[in-house]
Design a protein around this motif. Structure first.
Motif, PDB file in Angstrom:
ATOM      1  N   HIS A   1      77.540 -38.222 -92.961  1.00 61.53           N
ATOM      2  CA  HIS A   1      76.089 -37.980 -93.078  1.00 61.53           C
ATOM      3  C   HIS A   1      76.047 -37.795 -91.007  1.00 61.53           C
ATOM      4  O   HIS A   1      76.365 -37.218 -90.484  1.00 61.53           O
ATOM      5  CB  HIS A   1      75.004 -39.081 -92.927  1.00 61.53           C
ATOM      6  CG  HIS A   1      73.927 -38.743 -91.918  1.00 61.53           C
ATOM      7  ND1 HIS A   1      73.622 -39.605 -90.862  1.00 61.53           N
ATOM      8  CD2 HIS A   1      73.804 -37.803 -91.220  1.00 61.53           C
ATOM      9  CE1 HIS A   1      73.193 -39.568 -90.209  1.00 61.53           C
ATOM     10  NE2 HIS A   1      72.380 -38.296 -90.822  1.00 61.53           N
ATOM     11  N   ILE A   2      77.934 -39.178 -90.769  1.00 65.52           N
ATOM     12  CA  ILE A   2      78.130 -39.755 -89.106  1.00 65.52           C
ATOM     13  C   ILE A   2      79.147 -38.208 -88.462  1.00 65.52           C
ATOM     14  O   ILE A   2      78.781 -37.885 -87.862  1.00 65.52           O
ATOM     15  CB  ILE A   2      78.404 -40.638 -89.213  1.00 65.52           C
ATOM     16  CG1 ILE A   2      77.812 -42.095 -89.103  1.00 65.52           C
ATOM     17  CG2 ILE A   2      79.577 -40.825 -87.917  1.00 65.52           C
ATOM     18  CD1 ILE A   2      78.182 -43.442 -89.332  1.00 65.52           C
ATOM     19  N   ASN A   3      80.380 -38.218 -90.110  1.00 70.39           N
ATOM     20  CA  ASN A   3      80.996 -36.892 -89.894  1.00 70.39           C
ATOM     21  C   ASN A   3      79.949 -35.282 -89.210  1.00 70.39           C
ATOM     22  O   ASN A   3      80.490 -34.732 -88.879  1.00 70.39           O
ATOM     23  CB  ASN A   3      81.519 -36.983 -90.564  1.00 70.39           C
ATOM     24  CG  ASN A   3      82.439 -38.129 -90.879  1.00 70.39           C
ATOM     25  OD1 ASN A   3      83.096 -38.550 -89.471  1.00 70.39           O
ATOM     26  ND2 ASN A   3      83.721 -38.399 -91.622  1.00 70.39           N
ATOM     27  N   LEU A   4      79.100 -35.196 -89.858  1.00 65.84           N
ATOM     28  CA  LEU A   4      78.201 -33.988 -90.371  1.00 65.84           C
ATOM     29  C   LEU A   4      77.630 -33.729 -88.870  1.00 65.84           C
ATOM     30  O   LEU A   4      77.713 -32.764 -88.663  1.00 65.84           O
ATOM     31  CB  LEU A   4      77.436 -33.632 -91.945  1.00 65.84           C
ATOM     32  CG  LEU A   4      78.478 -33.521 -92.833  1.00 65.84           C
ATOM     33  CD1 LEU A   4      77.755 -33.648 -94.112  1.00 65.84           C
ATOM     34  CD2 LEU A   4      78.992 -32.664 -92.672  1.00 65.84           C
ATOM     35  N   LEU A   5      77.154 -34.723 -88.421  1.00 67.06           N
ATOM     36  CA  LEU A   5      76.138 -34.606 -87.491  1.00 67.06           C
ATOM     37  C   LEU A   5      77.018 -35.151 -85.980  1.00 67.06           C
ATOM     38  O   LEU A   5      76.759 -34.219 -85.382  1.00 67.06           O
ATOM     39  CB  LEU A   5      74.775 -36.249 -87.180  1.00 67.06           C
ATOM     40  CG  LEU A   5      74.444 -36.782 -86.508  1.00 67.06           C
ATOM     41  CD1 LEU A   5      72.882 -35.349 -86.550  1.00 67.06           C
ATOM     42  CD2 LEU A   5      73.585 -37.873 -86.520  1.00 67.06           C
ATOM     43  N   ASN A   6      78.211 -35.825 -86.685  1.00 68.17           N
ATOM     44  CA  ASN A   6      79.533 -35.644 -85.497  1.00 68.17           C
ATOM     45  C   ASN A   6      79.470 -34.123 -85.370  1.00 68.17           C
ATOM     46  O   ASN A   6      79.343 -33.472 -83.700  1.00 68.17           O
ATOM     47  CB  ASN A   6      80.018 -36.530 -85.762  1.00 68.17           C
ATOM     48  CG  ASN A   6      80.872 -35.640 -83.992  1.00 68.17           C
ATOM     49  OD1 ASN A   6      80.778 -35.964 -83.287  1.00 68.17           O
ATOM     50  ND2 ASN A   6      81.853 -36.015 -84.510  1.00 68.17           N
TER      51      ASN A   6
ATOM     52  N   GLN B   1      78.661 -31.768 -81.826  1.00 65.45           N
ATOM     53  CA  GLN B   1      79.036 -31.135 -80.626  1.00 65.45           C
ATOM     54  C   GLN B   1      79.189 -29.475 -80.427  1.00 65.45           C
ATOM     55  O   GLN B   1      79.387 -29.153 -79.710  1.00 65.45           O
ATOM     56  CB  GLN B   1      80.736 -31.321 -81.365  1.00 65.45           C
ATOM     57  CG  GLN B   1      81.156 -33.170 -81.705  1.00 65.45           C
ATOM     58  CD  GLN B   1      81.074 -33.176 -79.915  1.00 65.45           C
ATOM     59  OE1 GLN B   1      82.219 -32.606 -79.147  1.00 65.45           O
ATOM     60  NE2 GLN B   1      81.057 -34.279 -79.701  1.00 65.45           N
ATOM     61  N   LYS B   2      78.798 -28.455 -81.700  1.00 55.52           N
ATOM     62  CA  LYS B   2      78.312 -27.573 -81.736  1.00 55.52           C
ATOM     63  C   LYS B   2      77.136 -27.297 -80.400  1.00 55.52           C
ATOM     64  O   LYS B   2      77.026 -26.543 -79.972  1.00 55.52           O
ATOM     65  CB  LYS B   2      77.460 -26.967 -82.631  1.00 55.52           C
ATOM     66  CG  LYS B   2      78.369 -26.927 -84.080  1.00 55.52           C
ATOM     67  CD  LYS B   2      77.674 -26.675 -85.106  1.00 55.52           C
ATOM     68  CE  LYS B   2      78.034 -26.491 -85.682  1.00 55.52           C
ATOM     69  NZ  LYS B   2      78.021 -26.138 -87.064  1.00 55.52           N
ATOM     70  N   ILE B   3      76.175 -28.605 -80.274  1.00 57.38           N
ATOM     71  CA  ILE B   3      74.661 -28.329 -79.455  1.00 57.38           C
ATOM     72  C   ILE B   3      75.611 -28.622 -77.795  1.00 57.38           C
ATOM     73  O   ILE B   3      75.375 -27.314 -76.870  1.00 57.38           O
ATOM     74  CB  ILE B   3      74.171 -29.807 -79.367  1.00 57.38           C
ATOM     75  CG1 ILE B   3      73.461 -28.961 -80.703  1.00 57.38           C
ATOM     76  CG2 ILE B   3      72.834 -29.897 -78.227  1.00 57.38           C
ATOM     77  CD1 ILE B   3      72.152 -29.919 -81.278  1.00 57.38           C
ATOM     78  N   SER B   4      76.719 -29.633 -77.883  1.00 59.07           N
ATOM     79  CA  SER B   4      77.673 -30.599 -76.951  1.00 59.07           C
ATOM     80  C   SER B   4      78.026 -28.825 -75.957  1.00 59.07           C
ATOM     81  O   SER B   4      78.098 -28.452 -75.112  1.00 59.07           O
ATOM     82  CB  SER B   4      78.403 -31.343 -76.519  1.00 59.07           C
ATOM     83  OG  SER B   4      77.373 -32.762 -76.889  1.00 59.07           O
ATOM     84  N   ASN B   5      79.091 -28.162 -76.767  1.00 65.01           N
ATOM     85  CA  ASN B   5      79.256 -27.570 -76.246  1.00 65.01           C
ATOM     86  C   ASN B   5      78.558 -25.802 -76.389  1.00 65.01           C
ATOM     87  O   ASN B   5      79.148 -25.291 -74.968  1.00 65.01           O
ATOM     88  CB  ASN B   5      80.117 -26.730 -77.522  1.00 65.01           C
ATOM     89  CG  ASN B   5      80.876 -27.250 -77.599  1.00 65.01           C
ATOM     90  OD1 ASN B   5      81.826 -28.127 -77.539  1.00 65.01           O
ATOM     91  ND2 ASN B   5      81.778 -26.945 -79.317  1.00 65.01           N
ATOM     92  N   THR B   6      77.154 -25.542 -76.154  1.00 63.98           N
ATOM     93  CA  THR B   6      76.813 -25.171 -76.268  1.00 63.98           C
ATOM     94  C   THR B   6      75.864 -25.294 -74.792  1.00 63.98           C
ATOM     95  O   THR B   6      75.961 -24.749 -73.531  1.00 63.98           O
ATOM     96  CB  THR B   6      75.367 -24.398 -76.640  1.00 63.98           C
ATOM     97  OG1 THR B   6      74.975 -25.503 -77.000  1.00 63.98           O
ATOM     98  CG2 THR B   6      75.741 -24.172 -78.803  1.00 63.98           C
ATOM     99  N   LEU B   7      75.406 -26.583 -74.070  1.00 65.74           N
ATOM    100  CA  LEU B   7      75.261 -27.507 -73.439  1.00 65.74           C
ATOM    101  C   LEU B   7      75.966 -26.971 -72.018  1.00 65.74           C
ATOM    102  O   LEU B   7      75.439 -26.999 -70.935  1.00 65.74           O
ATOM    103  CB  LEU B   7      75.171 -28.934 -73.723  1.00 65.74           C
ATOM    104  CG  LEU B   7      73.257 -28.237 -74.491  1.00 65.74           C
ATOM    105  CD1 LEU B   7      73.617 -29.997 -74.514  1.00 65.74           C
ATOM    106  CD2 LEU B   7      72.191 -28.293 -74.020  1.00 65.74           C
ATOM    107  N   SER B   8      77.154 -27.359 -72.502  1.00 64.65           N
ATOM    108  CA  SER B   8      78.223 -27.253 -71.191  1.00 64.65           C
ATOM    109  C   SER B   8      78.546 -25.726 -70.484  1.00 64.65           C
ATOM    110  O   SER B   8      79.256 -25.851 -69.868  1.00 64.65           O
ATOM    111  CB  SER B   8      79.800 -28.459 -71.540  1.00 64.65           C
ATOM    112  OG  SER B   8      80.245 -27.172 -72.801  1.00 64.65           O
TER     113      SER B   8
END
Length: 153
Positions: A136-141, A145-152
């Motif tokens: 779960h931790i790995n999949l959520l990470n 990361q996908k969200i972070s990439n779109t935010l930046s």
């Protein structure tokens, strides 16, 4: 959004927070901050010297948080900081006799309680629980990361 998954996700997060609160209350009842408690726990568990950086890396605390807790533990004469033989700038953290006494009184009984509770799950269930939590931790990470990439962007 899948309502069933969303509801279960909320329950999972509540359970995680409940577990965190159990430890926080135990630390508070023992007269320790959350970070001070986990530092003593880790040193007692490993029974060897660690540096501030290693504590930060392993327990996911900020350097400032660990530094503040270490100063507090040191002022209470529960730990001593000794320059590392390999790098004098890095300080190794050791329990003082008072720190060892406190850890024996507070940390060791908790470790025994954890061992007892987890052993009651059975080894296979516990292994599966750990495997699924890590997955779960790995999949959520990955998803975060996908969200972070779109935010930046």
């Amino acid at each position: 959004m899948n309502n069933l998954i969303f509801e279960k996700s909320i329950l999972y997060n509540q359970l995680f927070k409940e577990l965190d609160q159990l430890y926080r209350n135990y630390a508070k009842d023992s007269g320790l901050s959350d970070t001070m408690f986990w530092i003593l726990y880790f040193i007692q568990e490993q029974n060897e010297a660690y540096t501030q950086k290693e504590l930060c890396d392993i327990w996911f605390y900020s350097k400032q948080t660990v530094n503040s807790a270490l100063k507090n533990l040191e002022s209470q004469n529960l730990i001593k900081l000794t320059p590392s033989p390999n790098n004098r700038k890095k300080k190794q953290i050791f329990l003082t006799p008072s720190g060892k006494e406190l850890a024996t009184k507070i940390i060791v009984p908790l470790m025994k309680a954890e061992e007892s509770a987890l052993s009651k799950m059975g080894e296979k269930s516990f292994d599966e629980f750990l495997r699924l939590t890590k997955e779960h931790i790995n999949l959520l990470n990955i998803e975060m990361q996908k969200i972070s990439n779109t935010l930046s962007k």
